[in-house]
Design a protein around this motif. Structure first.
Motif, mmCIF file in Angstrom:
data_model
loop_
_atom_site.group_PDB
_atom_site.id
_atom_site.type_symbol
_atom_site.label_atom_id
_atom_site.label_comp_id
_atom_site.label_asym_id
_atom_site.label_seq_id
_atom_site.Cartn_x
_atom_site.Cartn_y
_atom_site.Cartn_z
ATOM 1 N N VAL A 260 0.815 -1.216 0.000
ATOM 2 C CA VAL A 260 0.000 0.000 0.000
ATOM 3 C C VAL A 260 0.855 1.276 0.000
ATOM 4 O O VAL A 260 0.591 2.219 -0.749
ATOM 5 N N SER B 205 -10.914 2.502 -5.801
ATOM 6 C CA SER B 205 -10.221 3.488 -4.980
ATOM 7 C C SER B 205 -8.862 3.841 -5.579
ATOM 8 O O SER B 205 -8.366 4.946 -5.408
ATOM 9 N N HIS C 262 -7.574 8.681 -8.028
ATOM 10 C CA HIS C 262 -6.648 9.793 -7.928
ATOM 11 C C HIS C 262 -5.954 10.122 -9.229
ATOM 12 O O HIS C 262 -5.293 11.133 -9.352
ATOM 13 N N PRO D 11 -13.151 -1.322 1.081
ATOM 14 C CA PRO D 11 -13.092 -1.260 2.539
ATOM 15 C C PRO D 11 -12.665 0.127 3.027
ATOM 16 O O PRO D 11 -11.810 0.766 2.426
ATOM 17 N N VAL D 12 -13.283 0.578 4.106
ATOM 18 C CA VAL D 12 -12.971 1.897 4.653
ATOM 19 C C VAL D 12 -12.067 1.715 5.870
ATOM 20 O O VAL D 12 -12.418 0.983 6.795
ATOM 21 N N PRO D 13 -10.908 2.370 5.893
ATOM 22 C CA PRO D 13 -10.021 2.198 7.043
ATOM 23 C C PRO D 13 -10.475 3.032 8.232
ATOM 24 O O PRO D 13 -9.773 3.922 8.694
ATOM 25 N N ASP E 52 -3.240 -4.660 4.220
ATOM 26 C CA ASP E 52 -4.265 -3.695 3.872
ATOM 27 C C ASP E 52 -5.057 -3.288 5.118
ATOM 28 O O ASP E 52 -5.828 -4.060 5.659
ATOM 29 N N LEU E 53 -4.856 -2.060 5.568
ATOM 30 C CA LEU E 53 -5.537 -1.597 6.777
ATOM 31 C C LEU E 53 -7.040 -1.450 6.570
ATOM 32 O O LEU E 53 -7.798 -1.412 7.524
ATOM 33 N N GLY E 54 -7.470 -1.366 5.315
ATOM 34 C CA GLY E 54 -8.891 -1.249 5.036
ATOM 35 C C GLY E 54 -9.663 -2.478 5.486
ATOM 36 O O GLY E 54 -10.740 -2.377 6.071
ATOM 37 N N LEU F 133 1.191 4.511 6.918
ATOM 38 C CA LEU F 133 0.444 3.415 6.319
ATOM 39 C C LEU F 133 -1.039 3.777 6.189
ATOM 40 O O LEU F 133 -1.664 3.545 5.157
ATOM 41 N N SER G 198 -1.687 6.246 3.409
ATOM 42 C CA SER G 198 -1.520 5.824 2.021
ATOM 43 C C SER G 198 -2.643 4.914 1.536
ATOM 44 O O SER G 198 -2.654 4.532 0.380
ATOM 45 N N VAL G 199 -3.605 4.566 2.398
ATOM 46 C CA VAL G 199 -4.750 3.793 1.925
ATOM 47 C C VAL G 199 -5.642 4.713 1.100
ATOM 48 O O VAL G 199 -6.088 5.733 1.600
ATOM 49 N N PRO G 200 -5.885 4.381 -0.178
ATOM 50 C CA PRO G 200 -6.779 5.240 -0.950
ATOM 51 C C PRO G 200 -8.192 5.129 -0.399
ATOM 52 O O PRO G 200 -8.705 4.032 -0.232
ATOM 53 N N ARG G 201 -8.799 6.270 -0.061
ATOM 54 C CA ARG G 201 -10.120 6.244 0.569
ATOM 55 C C ARG G 201 -11.161 6.868 -0.328
ATOM 56 O O ARG G 201 -10.942 7.895 -0.930
#
Lengths: 335, 330
Positions: free
Chosen positions: A190, A219, A223, A262-264, B222-224, B262, B265-268
């Motif tokens: 990531v 996602s 960008h 997924p939403v972090p 992946d933190l998502g 980290l 950098s997760v695309p949200r």
């Protein structure tokens, strides 16, 4: 559209698939890409998103004339690539380059970085002077964020992100006009993904490149894309400008893809229970009749099972292939 | 789902102490995991998060006794009080598959392509639970139904290649749960899958955890994926734990600059586009030549002179730990 460079009209790529029967195999037709149309302007980025098996990689190869279309045309600066002679097509390929998904697998492990990046130069300009090649190689290496003193190293000495930079340098060494990126970041961590996306974005601005950026995840393309095309089972479901697509998707499949990202954020993520999408993608050998998405669509009605929806222009530059696009409001609620 | 603030006071199910994993390679000794500590209680869900090469997979491989031949592990891994690291293969086999199950990243390479699904599933049940063949089959069908494979009586007679990627991963989850393990270790279970399937598998794992009180270790980069599924997170970098805390602590008050990077950098999709996309500069360090002091120093935006020494593990009252000189109470 101003400065259109690429025009794709009703493009289809069908594969012959043999199945069962040793002596008399049953030959079936797999419609990997079936009637896709879009335009791409100079300096524009089109994101192409879809799940595995939706035909996005086949489409990429057809755009580069690496595969022969079964139907339809790919026009590069007004010329039909399929109608060119082999030699003319080879010359055109200078303008059209590709970056692959697995950065390490795409590089020859026995070649140095210099040889990998210089190979397209030798191919297109066999008489070019060695000094010029070296200068050009060092130039693109700097441009993609590699240290020019690493030219004599081999791919295994680099990390995944750096290998992808080598792949991008190789694609850019001929000064192409169009670069197709086939899932360029999905094999990367990531924190490195963002580096590569930002790099491609800045290179595109600097060199006025047209980009086709393929990903399986909405996602990632957000960008970098000006417009996004969503594919399902070989067909384009929606082509919308970025701003509209993520706020108010027109197709139920786009909306499901957005909801599946997924939403972090633990509070939001725990509240999400459903993407509104049931079942698995049907086999592309036996796609559903009518709208290919109707078997999984929560808004499906009788008409969807009978009639194939055409890709039509709804408003401005936004296109959708859904019978019910006008009556559905799929606005994404802020979370 | 169990509320996050409810403290689980039972004895730990798995307790890992001072785990070191090293590999002998022609280029020298690779230190994959250094002095790692964590514990897990019944019904807990712990995420181990880190980039490739951070040692997250080798940690669980060491616990399961699955290291490759040139690998060496030291330390303790107590499962229900017994040290897994000291067990012979025969002893380990009485736990593996039965009390501890593992799901691997790539379902195609961990299923035998030459055997029908029923053969692969029934074998496990007959071995561990002593059921006869027809009982074992019925149990396997039930499990496939539980992971929502349509028409399981028919599908169980098929070969792995006849299933789609998401279906195969569901078969893997079903196999992992066949013996109702106390601990399920899932190594990047959704990484190879499409987002919509990813969401389905995540929901499936949460549901199973709720219904059977199975503890889960989820390994991912992946933190998502973690946010909705786990209640504690261990962040690893270059073989070390750099931060450990509840999901709320990690996501809302990350203390270590690596965790912060980290997360950024997760695309949200839930934030405006103008937010842009952040990355962590540089690349993970070479495990053959690890820098002295803080291993994240070269990539850290907040690095200063003190970071040449190894930073201490700081711990606050809410069991939130991080390995950095910064972030403490001022």
């Amino acid at each position: 559209m101003k400065d259109r460079v690429l025009r794709v009209q009703d493009l289809a790529v069908h594969y012959k698939v043999r199945e069962g029967g040793l002596l008399k195999p049953r030959v079936q037709e797999l419609k990997a890409v079936d009637g896709v149309s879009f335009d791409l302007g100079a300096g524009e980025t089109l994101g192409i998103v879809g799940e595995s098996g939706c035909g996005k990689s086949t489409l990429a190869r057809a755009l580069l004339a690496l595969l022969k279309p079964s139907r339809g045309r790919v026009l590069w600066l007004g010329e039909d690539l399929a109608k060119l002679s082999d030699e003319d097509l080879r010359k055109k390929r200078q303008d059209l380059q590709i970056v692959f998904q697995d950065p390490l697998a795409a590089l020859d492990p026995r070649m140095t970085v210099r040889d990998i990046i210089a190979e397209p130069l030798w191919t297109f300009f066999p008489k070019i002077a060695r000094v010029q090649v070296d200068e050009r190689v060092r130039g693109v290496m700097k441009m993609v964020g590699l240290l020019p003193n690493q030219v004599n190293r081999y791919p295994h000495e680099f990390s995944g992100g750096q290998c992808q930079r080598i792949g991008i340098a190789r694609a850019l060494v001929l000064n192409p006009k169009l670069v197709i990126c086939d899932e360029p970041v999905s094999a990367l961590d990531v924190s490195i993904q963002a580096q590569i996306i930002n790099l491609l974005k800045s290179l595109q601005k600097k060199l006025n490149l047209s980009l086709v950026f393929i990903a399986h995840d909405l996602s990632v393309v957000r960008h970098i894309s000006d417009r996004v095309m969503v594919m399902y089972l070989g067909r384009a479901m929606e082509i919308s400008s970025r701003n509209n697509l993520y706020k108010k998707p027109l197709h139920p499949y786009t909306s499901a893809l957005i909801k599946a990202v997924p939403v972090p954020d633990p509070r939001i993520a725990r509240a999400v229970t459903d993407t509104g999408l049931t079942g698995d993608m049907p086999s592309p050998l036996n796609p559903p009749a009518g709208c290919v998405f109707h078997s999984r669509c929560p808004y499906s009605v009788k008409r969807c099972q009978l009639e194939v929806p055409a890709l039509r222009r709804l408003e401005n530059e936004d296109w959708v292939a859904c019978h019910r696009a006008e009556e559905l409001d799929l606005t994404i609620k802020p979370r | 789902m169990k509320p996050a603030n409810m403290e689980n006071t039972a004895a730990p199910l798995l307790e890992v102490k001072d785990l070191d994993v090293g590999f002998d390679t022609p280029e020298g000794k690779v230190h994959a995991v250094n002095c790692l500590n964590f514990s897990l209680k019944a019904g807990d869900a712990l995420a181990i998060v880190g980039e490739s090469g951070s040692g997250k997979t080798q940690t669980v491989m060491a616990i399961m006794g699955l290291l490759s031949e040139n690998g060496e592990a030291r330390g303790e891994a107590r499962f229900k009080g017994q040290d897994l690291m000291k067990m012979s293969t025969a002893q380990l086999n009485t736990h593996r598959g039965k009390e501890i199950a593992m799901i691997f990243q790539d379902p195609m390479t961990s299923l035998n392509p030459y055997l029908r699904i029923d053969k692969q599933m029934i074998e496990v049940v007959m071995h561990h639970q002593g059921l006869n063949k027809s009982e074992a089959r019925a149990h396997a069908v039930e499990m496939l139904r539980a992971v929502r494979i349509p028409d399981p009586e028919r599908r169980i007679r098929q070969y792995p290649h006849e299933f789609s990627g998401g279906m195969r991963q569901r078969v893997m989850v079903a196999m992992g749960l066949l013996c109702e393990p106390d601990l399920l270790i899932a190594d990047e279970p959704t990484t190879a899958l499409d987002v919509t399937v990813q969401a389905q598998i995540s929901h499936l794992m949460s549901a199973l955890r709720e219904n059977s009180n199975t503890a889960i270790i989820l390994i991912t980069h992946d933190l998502g994926v973690v946010a909705g599924l786990c209640d504690r997170v261990l962040v690893m970098y270059a073989g070390e734990a750099v931060e450990c805390g509840s999901v709320e602590q990690i996501y809302y008050e990350p203390k270590h600059p690596y965790t912060q990077g980290l997360l950024a950098s997760v695309p949200r999709l839930d934030q405006p586009e103008e937010t842009g996309l952040n990355s962590i500069p540089g690349n993970p360090p070479n495990l053959l030549a690890l820098p002295k002091g803080c291993k994240f120093r070269d990539r850290c935006p907040k690095a200063h002179d003190a970071c040449k020494e190894k930073p201490p593990m700081q711990l606050d009252e809410q069991r939130h730990a991080w390995r950095c000189f910064l972030g403490g109470a001022a």
